[in-house]
Design a protein around this motif. Structure first.
Motif, PDB file in Angstrom:
ATOM      1  N   VAL A 142       0.821  -1.197   0.000  1.00  0.00           N
ATOM      2  CA  VAL A 142       0.000   0.000   0.000  1.00  0.00           C
ATOM      3  C   VAL A 142       0.862   1.256   0.000  1.00  0.00           C
ATOM      4  O   VAL A 142       0.523   2.265  -0.623  1.00  0.00           O
ATOM      5  CB  VAL A 142      -0.966  -0.009   1.208  1.00  0.00           C
ATOM      6  N   PHE A 143       2.019   1.196   0.676  1.00  0.00           N
ATOM      7  CA  PHE A 143       2.909   2.356   0.702  1.00  0.00           C
ATOM      8  C   PHE A 143       3.616   2.534  -0.638  1.00  0.00           C
ATOM      9  O   PHE A 143       3.855   3.661  -1.080  1.00  0.00           O
ATOM     10  CB  PHE A 143       3.928   2.198   1.831  1.00  0.00           C
ATOM     11  N   PHE A 144       3.948   1.420  -1.288  1.00  0.00           N
ATOM     12  CA  PHE A 144       4.517   1.508  -2.633  1.00  0.00           C
ATOM     13  C   PHE A 144       3.506   2.144  -3.589  1.00  0.00           C
ATOM     14  O   PHE A 144       3.862   2.963  -4.443  1.00  0.00           O
ATOM     15  CB  PHE A 144       4.901   0.116  -3.152  1.00  0.00           C
ATOM     16  N   GLY A 145       2.248   1.750  -3.439  1.00  0.00           N
ATOM     17  CA  GLY A 145       1.214   2.304  -4.302  1.00  0.00           C
ATOM     18  C   GLY A 145       1.040   3.796  -4.103  1.00  0.00           C
ATOM     19  O   GLY A 145       0.892   4.557  -5.074  1.00  0.00           O
ATOM     20  N   TYR A 162       9.134   0.874 -11.456  1.00  0.00           N
ATOM     21  CA  TYR A 162       9.206  -0.519 -11.924  1.00  0.00           C
ATOM     22  C   TYR A 162      10.667  -0.943 -12.097  1.00  0.00           C
ATOM     23  O   TYR A 162      11.097  -1.988 -11.596  1.00  0.00           O
ATOM     24  CB  TYR A 162       8.440  -0.630 -13.237  1.00  0.00           C
ATOM     25  N   VAL A 163      11.440  -0.102 -12.786  1.00  0.00           N
ATOM     26  CA  VAL A 163      12.856  -0.407 -13.006  1.00  0.00           C
ATOM     27  C   VAL A 163      13.623  -0.400 -11.683  1.00  0.00           C
ATOM     28  O   VAL A 163      14.469  -1.262 -11.429  1.00  0.00           O
ATOM     29  CB  VAL A 163      13.477   0.599 -13.998  1.00  0.00           C
ATOM     30  N   LEU A 164      13.322   0.573 -10.818  1.00  0.00           N
ATOM     31  CA  LEU A 164      13.993   0.635  -9.516  1.00  0.00           C
ATOM     32  C   LEU A 164      13.758  -0.642  -8.718  1.00  0.00           C
ATOM     33  O   LEU A 164      14.690  -1.194  -8.111  1.00  0.00           O
ATOM     34  CB  LEU A 164      13.487   1.849  -8.730  1.00  0.00           C
ATOM     35  N   GLY A 165      12.521  -1.130  -8.713  1.00  0.00           N
ATOM     36  CA  GLY A 165      12.224  -2.345  -7.965  1.00  0.00           C
ATOM     37  C   GLY A 165      13.030  -3.533  -8.449  1.00  0.00           C
ATOM     38  O   GLY A 165      13.621  -4.266  -7.640  1.00  0.00           O
ATOM     39  N   TRP A 166      13.085  -3.727  -9.763  1.00  0.00           N
ATOM     40  CA  TRP A 166      13.844  -4.865 -10.282  1.00  0.00           C
ATOM     41  C   TRP A 166      15.352  -4.663 -10.111  1.00  0.00           C
ATOM     42  O   TRP A 166      16.093  -5.644  -9.946  1.00  0.00           O
ATOM     43  CB  TRP A 166      13.493  -5.114 -11.743  1.00  0.00           C
ATOM     44  N   LEU A 167      15.834  -3.420 -10.122  1.00  0.00           N
ATOM     45  CA  LEU A 167      17.254  -3.170  -9.858  1.00  0.00           C
ATOM     46  C   LEU A 167      17.618  -3.551  -8.424  1.00  0.00           C
ATOM     47  O   LEU A 167      18.679  -4.135  -8.174  1.00  0.00           O
ATOM     48  CB  LEU A 167      17.601  -1.705 -10.122  1.00  0.00           C
ATOM     49  N   MET A 196      11.329  -6.951  -1.263  1.00  0.00           N
ATOM     50  CA  MET A 196      10.823  -5.572  -1.288  1.00  0.00           C
ATOM     51  C   MET A 196      10.938  -5.001  -2.700  1.00  0.00           C
ATOM     52  O   MET A 196       9.998  -4.363  -3.209  1.00  0.00           O
ATOM     53  CB  MET A 196      11.620  -4.709  -0.308  1.00  0.00           C
ATOM     54  N   GLY A 197      12.083  -5.204  -3.344  1.00  0.00           N
ATOM     55  CA  GLY A 197      12.272  -4.704  -4.700  1.00  0.00           C
ATOM     56  C   GLY A 197      11.293  -5.332  -5.672  1.00  0.00           C
ATOM     57  O   GLY A 197      10.687  -4.647  -6.504  1.00  0.00           O
ATOM     58  N   CYS A 198      11.124  -6.643  -5.564  1.00  0.00           N
ATOM     59  CA  CYS A 198      10.204  -7.355  -6.454  1.00  0.00           C
ATOM     60  C   CYS A 198       8.783  -6.834  -6.301  1.00  0.00           C
ATOM     61  O   CYS A 198       8.065  -6.621  -7.286  1.00  0.00           O
ATOM     62  CB  CYS A 198      10.268  -8.854  -6.159  1.00  0.00           C
ATOM     63  N   LEU A 199       8.366  -6.585  -5.062  1.00  0.00           N
ATOM     64  CA  LEU A 199       6.994  -6.160  -4.835  1.00  0.00           C
ATOM     65  C   LEU A 199       6.781  -4.682  -5.127  1.00  0.00           C
ATOM     66  O   LEU A 199       5.648  -4.265  -5.380  1.00  0.00           O
ATOM     67  CB  LEU A 199       6.578  -6.494  -3.405  1.00  0.00           C
ATOM     68  N   LEU A 200       7.836  -3.869  -5.090  1.00  0.00           N
ATOM     69  CA  LEU A 200       7.713  -2.509  -5.597  1.00  0.00           C
ATOM     70  C   LEU A 200       7.369  -2.552  -7.087  1.00  0.00           C
ATOM     71  O   LEU A 200       6.442  -1.869  -7.549  1.00  0.00           O
ATOM     72  CB  LEU A 200       9.009  -1.731  -5.374  1.00  0.00           C
TER      73      LEU A 200
END
Length: 563
Positions: A142-145, A162-167, A196-200
């Motif tokens: 919810v905080f990512f959203g 999206y890119v930041l999360g996968w990085l 955390m990155g994946c779910l961002l």
């Protein structure tokens, strides 16, 4: 998906100017008729111009007639009929994301738990905390959203995050691979950052799918793109579970095979999969313009507060919290499979793979047979079945498997629990879907789904706390002293029955703890009642549960031998 055929002669299709790089065959004979097969074109010269000059700008189908991807189905009224098609080329980045998310959540689970138990002699509490830490990021979506909705980064609301999360995901795996044989603390902490990155990235992808659904799906097909995304992710989950079962089972690491990757190579493999299949498609990724007036975080939180201040909403949510908390995990079960029954990484991975397949089956069965079933009886019988199969684990601990191999008996327990858990989860996804305040769909819906994840993490916390009262050490399990794991199995199986006893209860004011349908939920929500106390209790449980999970995880990480 998009219909592929049209009657010939209905419309005259004009070929856009520019090089045509990809095109399907135009005509297909069906009986005595000819039908025109949809043509899909990728114009690389336009794409090159778009990616270098307009990539940070949102794609507006009704205005951008020169977009690099087009189809013969396009009309003035519907210039981008492919928009809600997950398998259309501009959406391949999303399809790749969901496959990789499924893989990411399952590929490393079995190798890492096997590594912790066999190579680091991790206790049951540590293994259960590892599971809780991989689940905790789901409570933060919810905080990512909110961040993605309210704060554009590099001129974009979606793709940059999206890119930041996968990085972050990639960097965490590279760091774990570089450590070769990471410590327990490093494994748990970096795994948490990894998820955390994946779910961002997953939060952003979900938002894009929601926007594409709103803009591109008809009323009749609403939800099809979301369904396809779930299916693709479940396929990835099954592949990830299977990979995790196969790649890490060498004798040097406590396995049973003469070959296998090291744990560092498993982390490197996970990083390589993302690098090769996610990032190459990012240059083709688009995002749609934000709809409506820009809102402040305070406005969104106020709307969410007002929503849960409705007792018709809050009472069922409190019941669902209790329901999920009662599914207390057996903290010693994974260690018991490895050290008690002598299961290899491959065998536990097979259990995970079959469980993923049964989850897919549960999804299909619910949609086909139980979509319109009353919720209360569905909850009762699925809860009883789940508790019964959980109770069968007692027989496995007592070695009463009726002549079946341990692996076969354990497979039945795990698979059926995964199957019925899906049947129970799906009604909660749609219970309040029609009553979310307009303009707060993303935040409020994320809050509702996060609510169940928060309760699930508390169930893991309770399991870890229970573990301190029984002897479930690895040495005890290896020596056949299974009294501790037997007691935990009995307790966790019986606790699951408690919510079933409350399904048909009502509050003194006549509010049902669990409504029977969307219509019944609507009647409860439309009574015009308000209770700020309900909202404050919701907030206390929400943030208190997250705080308790983080505190317990840090305690176990830094004091692994505390109990």
């Amino acid at each position: 998906g998009v219909d592929a055929v049209h009657r010939a002669g209905k419309k005259k299709h004009v070929r856009p100017m520019g090089k045509r790089d990809e095109e399907s065959r135009p005509l297909l004979a069906v009986g005595s008729k000819e039908v025109l097969v949809e043509k899909r074109r990728v114009n690389l010269s336009r794409w090159w111009e778009w990616v270098w000059t307009r990539y940070t700008e949102p794609f507006e189908p009704e205005r951008d007639s020169s977009f690099w991807y087009t189809t013969t189905r396009a009309t003035k009224e519907d210039p981008a009929p492919w928009l809600a098609d997950l398998y259309a080329f501009p959406n391949w980045s999303l399809a790749s994301h969901y496959v990789n998310t499924g893989i990411a959540l399952n590929l490393l689970t079995t190798p890492v738990t096997f590594y912790l138990v066999e190579s680091k002699n991790a206790s049951s509490a540590v293994v259960n905390t590892y599971t809780a830490l991989t689940y905790l990021p789901w409570c933060l979506k919810v905080f990512f959203g909110l961040q993605s909705d309210l704060v554009p980064w590099l001129g974009m609301h979606r793709r940059s995050y999206y890119v930041l999360g996968w990085l972050v995901f990639l960097a965490s795996n590279v760091a774990l691979a570089a450590l070769a044989r990471p410590s327990v603390a490093a494994t748990l902490l970096l795994t948490f950052v990894m998820v955390m990155g994946c779910l961002l990235a997953d939060t952003v992808a979900d938002a894009i799918v929601l926007e594409c659904t709103t803009a591109g799906e008809s009323a009749r097909s609403t939800g099809k793109m979301r369904t396809h995304a779930y299916i693709v992710r479940q396929v990835g989950s099954t592949l990830g579970s299977l990979l995790g079962a196969v790649v890490y089972n060498a004798r040097r690491d406590g396995g049973t095979w003469s070959w296998g990757l090291s744990i560092a190579q498993c982390f490197a493999l996970q990083a390589l999969l993302v690098a090769l299949t996610v990032f190459p498609l990012v240059p083709f990724m688009y995002e749609l313009p934000a709809k409506g007036a820009q809102r402040r975080a305070a406005d969104l939180w106020r709307a969410a507060f007002d929503f849960v201040a409705n007792p018709g909403v809050a009472v069922p949510l409190f019941y669902l919290y209790f329901y999920n908390v009662c599914f207390v995990s057996n903290p010693a079960w994974t260690n018991f499979l490895y050290d008690g029954l002598g299961f290899s990484d491959f065998q536990v991975g097979v259990l995970s793979t079959i469980g993923s397949l049964f989850s897919v089956a549960g999804l299909a069965v619910y949609e086909r047979y139980f979509f319109n079933t009353a919720w209360r009886p569905l909850y009762v019988w699925t809860t009883l079945i789940a508790a019964a199969f959980s109770g069968l684990q007692v027989l496995l601990v007592l070695r009463l498997t009726f002549g079946l191999p341990n692996i076969v008996f354990a497979t039945g327990d795990t698979s059926m629990q995964d199957f019925v858990s899906v049947l129970v989860f799906l009604p909660t996804c749609i219970m309040f879907f029609g009553f979310i305040p307009p303009g707060t769909e993303g935040t409020t819906y994320a809050l509702l789904t996060t609510w169940q994840n928060v309760a699930a993490t508390v169930a893991y916390d309770l399991g870890t706390a229970l573990n301190c009262g029984f002897n479930t050490s690895n040495s005890a399990l290896e020596n056949g002293n299974w009294s501790g794991v037997l007691a935990l199995t009995v307790i966790t199986s019986l606790v699951q029955l408690l919510p079933a006893a409350l399904v048909y209860l009502e509050t003194p004011s006549g509010l049902k703890l669990l409504p029977n349908s969307i219509a019944e939920t609507k009647r409860q929500c439309d009574l015009g009642r308000r209770s700020d106390l309900c909202a404050y209790i919701f907030i206390f449980l929400f943030f208190g549960s997250i705080f308790a999970t983080v505190a317990q995880a840090l305690y176990v990480i830094f004091y692994p031998a505390a109990c």
